[in-house]
Design a protein around this motif. Structure first.
Motif, PDB file in Angstrom:
ATOM      1  N   PRO A  15      -4.989  40.103  18.951  1.00 13.93           N
ATOM      2  CA  PRO A  15      -3.823  39.584  19.672  1.00 13.93           C
ATOM      3  C   PRO A  15      -4.225  38.583  20.747  1.00 13.93           C
ATOM      4  O   PRO A  15      -5.266  38.729  21.399  1.00 13.93           O
ATOM      5  CB  PRO A  15      -3.190  40.831  20.286  1.00 13.93           C
ATOM      6  N   VAL A  16      -3.384  37.570  20.907  1.00  8.14           N
ATOM      7  CA  VAL A  16      -3.608  36.520  21.901  1.00  8.14           C
ATOM      8  C   VAL A  16      -2.379  36.425  22.795  1.00  8.14           C
ATOM      9  O   VAL A  16      -1.250  36.424  22.303  1.00  8.14           O
ATOM     10  CB  VAL A  16      -3.886  35.163  21.227  1.00  8.14           C
ATOM     11  N   PHE A  17      -2.591  36.358  24.104  1.00 10.83           N
ATOM     12  CA  PHE A  17      -1.508  36.224  25.069  1.00 10.83           C
ATOM     13  C   PHE A  17      -1.824  35.092  26.027  1.00 10.83           C
ATOM     14  O   PHE A  17      -2.992  34.775  26.279  1.00 10.83           O
ATOM     15  CB  PHE A  17      -1.343  37.513  25.883  1.00 10.83           C
ATOM     16  N   LYS A  18      -0.783  34.494  26.597  1.00 11.11           N
ATOM     17  CA  LYS A  18      -0.969  33.552  27.687  1.00 11.11           C
ATOM     18  C   LYS A  18      -1.344  34.320  28.951  1.00 11.11           C
ATOM     19  O   LYS A  18      -1.165  35.539  29.031  1.00 11.11           O
ATOM     20  CB  LYS A  18       0.310  32.742  27.932  1.00 11.11           C
ATOM     21  N   GLU A  19      -1.854  33.591  29.958  1.00 12.75           N
ATOM     22  CA  GLU A  19      -2.117  34.239  31.246  1.00 12.75           C
ATOM     23  C   GLU A  19      -0.823  34.754  31.860  1.00 12.75           C
ATOM     24  O   GLU A  19      -0.755  35.870  32.352  1.00 12.75           O
ATOM     25  CB  GLU A  19      -2.739  33.246  32.224  1.00 12.75           C
ATOM     26  N   GLY A  20       0.181  33.893  31.871  1.00  9.82           N
ATOM     27  CA  GLY A  20       1.467  34.282  32.435  1.00  9.82           C
ATOM     28  C   GLY A  20       1.693  33.823  33.861  1.00  9.82           C
ATOM     29  O   GLY A  20       2.768  34.050  34.423  1.00  9.82           O
ATOM     30  N   ILE A  21       0.690  33.180  34.487  1.00 11.17           N
ATOM     31  CA  ILE A  21       0.856  32.626  35.832  1.00 11.17           C
ATOM     32  C   ILE A  21       1.500  31.252  35.697  1.00 11.17           C
ATOM     33  O   ILE A  21       1.076  30.429  34.893  1.00 11.17           O
ATOM     34  CB  ILE A  21      -0.501  32.513  36.548  1.00 11.17           C
ATOM     35  N   ARG A  22       2.506  30.968  36.522  1.00 10.94           N
ATOM     36  CA  ARG A  22       3.315  29.758  36.352  1.00 10.94           C
ATOM     37  C   ARG A  22       2.503  28.473  36.385  1.00 10.94           C
ATOM     38  O   ARG A  22       2.756  27.561  35.617  1.00 10.94           O
ATOM     39  CB  ARG A  22       4.410  29.701  37.435  1.00 10.94           C
ATOM     40  N   CYS A  23       1.523  28.391  37.283  1.00 18.72           N
ATOM     41  CA  CYS A  23       0.776  27.141  37.430  1.00 18.72           C
ATOM     42  C   CYS A  23      -0.401  27.051  36.467  1.00 18.72           C
ATOM     43  O   CYS A  23      -1.112  26.045  36.457  1.00 18.72           O
ATOM     44  CB  CYS A  23       0.286  26.992  38.866  1.00 18.72           C
ATOM     45  N   ASN A  24      -0.605  28.086  35.653  1.00 21.35           N
ATOM     46  CA  ASN A  24      -1.789  28.137  34.796  1.00 21.35           C
ATOM     47  C   ASN A  24      -1.463  27.916  33.325  1.00 21.35           C
ATOM     48  O   ASN A  24      -0.329  28.141  32.892  1.00 21.35           O
ATOM     49  CB  ASN A  24      -2.508  29.476  34.954  1.00 21.35           C
ATOM     50  N   TYR A  63       1.178  40.143  34.676  1.00 22.07           N
ATOM     51  CA  TYR A  63       1.804  39.133  33.829  1.00 22.07           C
ATOM     52  C   TYR A  63       1.495  39.383  32.343  1.00 22.07           C
ATOM     53  O   TYR A  63       1.406  40.529  31.899  1.00 22.07           O
ATOM     54  CB  TYR A  63       1.389  37.724  34.279  1.00 22.07           C
ATOM     55  N   SER A  64       1.340  38.316  31.580  1.00 19.10           N
ATOM     56  CA  SER A  64       1.139  38.475  30.131  1.00 19.10           C
ATOM     57  C   SER A  64      -0.213  39.097  29.812  1.00 19.10           C
ATOM     58  O   SER A  64      -0.343  39.838  28.830  1.00 19.10           O
ATOM     59  CB  SER A  64       1.260  37.117  29.436  1.00 19.10           C
ATOM     60  N   LYS A  65      -1.209  38.829  30.634  1.00 18.89           N
ATOM     61  CA  LYS A  65      -2.503  39.465  30.431  1.00 18.89           C
ATOM     62  C   LYS A  65      -2.368  40.984  30.502  1.00 18.89           C
ATOM     63  O   LYS A  65      -3.019  41.724  29.764  1.00 18.89           O
ATOM     64  CB  LYS A  65      -3.515  38.987  31.461  1.00 18.89           C
ATOM     65  N   GLY A  66      -1.504  41.457  31.388  1.00 17.08           N
ATOM     66  CA  GLY A  66      -1.258  42.889  31.498  1.00 17.08           C
ATOM     67  C   GLY A  66      -0.710  43.491  30.219  1.00 17.08           C
ATOM     68  O   GLY A  66      -1.004  44.643  29.880  1.00 17.08           O
ATOM     69  N   GLN A  67       0.084  42.707  29.486  1.00 16.03           N
ATOM     70  CA  GLN A  67       0.612  43.192  28.203  1.00 16.03           C
ATOM     71  C   GLN A  67      -0.512  43.408  27.202  1.00 16.03           C
ATOM     72  O   GLN A  67      -0.522  44.397  26.461  1.00 16.03           O
ATOM     73  CB  GLN A  67       1.623  42.187  27.647  1.00 16.03           C
ATOM     74  N   LEU A  68      -1.463  42.489  27.172  1.00 12.77           N
ATOM     75  CA  LEU A  68      -2.615  42.657  26.277  1.00 12.77           C
ATOM     76  C   LEU A  68      -3.445  43.866  26.698  1.00 12.77           C
ATOM     77  O   LEU A  68      -3.881  44.658  25.842  1.00 12.77           O
ATOM     78  CB  LEU A  68      -3.477  41.399  26.280  1.00 12.77           C
ATOM     79  N   MET A  69      -3.617  44.051  27.985  1.00 11.68           N
ATOM     80  CA  MET A  69      -4.375  45.199  28.462  1.00 11.68           C
ATOM     81  C   MET A  69      -3.671  46.509  28.111  1.00 11.68           C
ATOM     82  O   MET A  69      -4.317  47.504  27.773  1.00 11.68           O
ATOM     83  CB  MET A  69      -4.617  45.082  29.964  1.00 11.68           C
ATOM     84  N   ASP A  70      -2.348  46.508  28.191  1.00 11.01           N
ATOM     85  CA  ASP A  70      -1.590  47.698  27.762  1.00 11.01           C
ATOM     86  C   ASP A  70      -1.825  47.978  26.284  1.00 11.01           C
ATOM     87  O   ASP A  70      -1.996  49.126  25.867  1.00 11.01           O
ATOM     88  CB  ASP A  70      -0.090  47.500  28.017  1.00 11.01           C
ATOM     89  N   THR A  71      -1.818  46.911  25.487  1.00  8.98           N
ATOM     90  CA  THR A  71      -2.037  47.053  24.047  1.00  8.98           C
ATOM     91  C   THR A  71      -3.399  47.681  23.757  1.00  8.98           C
ATOM     92  O   THR A  71      -3.529  48.540  22.883  1.00  8.98           O
ATOM     93  CB  THR A  71      -1.939  45.677  23.358  1.00  8.98           C
ATOM     94  N   LEU A  72      -4.409  47.259  24.511  1.00 13.04           N
ATOM     95  CA  LEU A  72      -5.769  47.747  24.290  1.00 13.04           C
ATOM     96  C   LEU A  72      -6.072  49.036  25.052  1.00 13.04           C
ATOM     97  O   LEU A  72      -7.076  49.699  24.766  1.00 13.04           O
ATOM     98  CB  LEU A  72      -6.771  46.672  24.718  1.00 13.04           C
ATOM     99  N   GLY A  73      -5.229  49.369  26.025  1.00 15.33           N
ATOM    100  CA  GLY A  73      -5.489  50.543  26.848  1.00 15.33           C
ATOM    101  C   GLY A  73      -6.643  50.355  27.806  1.00 15.33           C
ATOM    102  O   GLY A  73      -7.250  51.324  28.282  1.00 15.33           O
TER     103      GLY A  73
END
Length: 407
Positions: free
Chosen positions: A145-154, A196-206
């Motif tokens: 899985p690939v996610f964006k960072e999720g920070i507005r300026c990044n 942010y979106s990185k947190g979603q990936l971390m949730d997915t991976l635990g």
């Protein structure tokens, strides 16, 4: 060493990032901040093979596009455009291994600075990292899985998966922290931070709830490096706030490999006001130069003052811009969730930095990192309950509250 895909729940984590353009900091600190990204990608690539060779670089109205052999493509915009000569320099990257992103930008341009000083090299590094991430996304869409960072300026992104490392299930993440326009760094998503979106990936991976190795840079750190006679591996954590079991496993693994070791269990102090202090100090120094410039009449004085300002912006400012002050109080410069992690990095010696000016993470360095983390995972697996015991320190870390305050 055997590394294969795993569909099991991970019991340990590994995460490494690239901070595009985060080359300098205050107090003379200089680094290759792409080391962690390169190592994490290399671990994943052993289970999911990809050809990350750069085969083409194109430019379209200031947008840099980088293409890999296995069909990956990354894009980034340079704020002040790209000259034809800069485009020609980027062609030197063709044939290079894209996982070593800062080295590629350094070799193409000769130098790399963040903070909006040299936007083309930083944007080029960004595009290289995004091409790596996109390669895995295209080749293994159902596995990684690939996610964006999720920070507005990044404009960065992250990927991750679970691997069986010598039959031990480990979640591995690679993260790109990159600011739009090549003006960074903004790294509120470094370490094992889970916003942010990185947190979603971390949730997915635990990965946020397991003992984790955070992979960091190859750096010149004057307070450490000036007493060294050879580049050495550096293990850091705070014994009161982080995960000493992870730190001890890393140190033991380095000793097992017979590599030079420096360790500190008092690194990354929390609630110290450090970021406020260095930010205010930098602001005062800039204001002082501004007041002198306001009164300056001679050309030579103006040039001297502007030169001093250029050093502050191109170097010292990197030490205050990379992380939000309130977040730094809780997770320190490594971006460590309390109780979860320790950091592996490298410190170069004074002669190295004198000869090279900017550190460069190499294939040999990467190979050593991999050996260390694989051995550290084995050591941790023999004492898992002790490593898990420190996770109770995380109870004071309120992710949702912090995310609202820093957004």
């Amino acid at each position: 060493m055997k590394i294969t895909p795993s569909s099991n729940k991970a019991i340990f984590g590994i995460t490494g990032h690239a901070g595009a353009g985060h080359v300098h900091s205050h107090s003379g600190f200089i680094q290759d901040d792409s080391a962690g990204f390169a190592v994490s990608i290399s671990l994943i690539e052993k289970a999911y093979p990809c050809d990350l060779t750069i085969v083409k670089v194109t430019i379209d109205n200031g947008t840099i596009s980088v293409f890999t052999q296995d069909g990956g493509m990354g894009k980034a915009v340079s704020r002040r455009g790209v000259t034809p000569y800069e485009f020609n320099l980027m062609q030197n990257a063709i044939g290079s291994d894209a996982r070593f992103s800062q080295s590629i930008a350094l070799r193409a341009f000769g130098r790399i600075y963040g903070q909006g000083v040299l936007e083309a090299p930083v944007s080029f590094q960004t595009a290289v990292c995004l091409a790596v991430i996109n390669t895995f996304k295209k080749k293994y869409p159902n596995n990684i899985p690939v996610f964006k960072e999720g920070i507005r300026c990044n404009v960065g992104a992250c990927l991750g998966t679970t691997l069986a490392i010598d039959n031990i299930d480990v979640a591995v993440m690679a993260v790109l922290n990159a600011t739009r326009g090549g003006i960074g760094p903004v790294e509120d998503q470094e370490g094992n931070l889970n916003f942010y979106s990185k947190g979603q990936l971390m949730d997915t991976l635990g990965i946020e709830n397991i003992p984790t190795i955070v992979l960091e840079s190859k750096a010149y750190i004057p307070s450490i490096s000036d007493s060294l006679d050879t580049p050495s591996f550096l293990v850091r954590y705070n014994k009161e706030m982080d995960n000493p079991a992870v730190g001890k496993a890393l140190s033991d693994a380095i000793r097992k490999d017979g590599l030079p070791l420096i360790q500190s269990d008092t690194a990354y102090p929390r609630y110290s006001g450090e970021m406020r202090e260095i930010t205010a100090n930098l602001g005062r120094r800039i204001c002082d130069i501004g007041r002198q410039l306001e009164c300056a009449k001679k050309s030579s004085d103006k040039v001297r003052l502007i030169g001093e300002l250029a050093i502050l912006i191109s170097q010292d400012a990197g030490g205050v811009s990379y992380m939000t002050e309130e977040l730094h109080e809780i997770v320190a410069g490594g971006g460590l969730i309390p109780g979860t992690a320790a950091v592996l990095s490298m410190a170069v010696d004074k002669l190295y930095i004198k000869q090279n000016v900017i550190p460069e993470f190499t294939k040999k360095d990467c190979s050593n990192y991999i050996s260390i983390v694989v051995n550290a995972i084995k050591i941790l697996s023999e004492n898992i309950e002790k490593a898990k015991g420190y996770l109770s320190r995380k109870k004071e870390y309120n992710k949702d509250s912090i995310e609202k305050r820093i957004s």
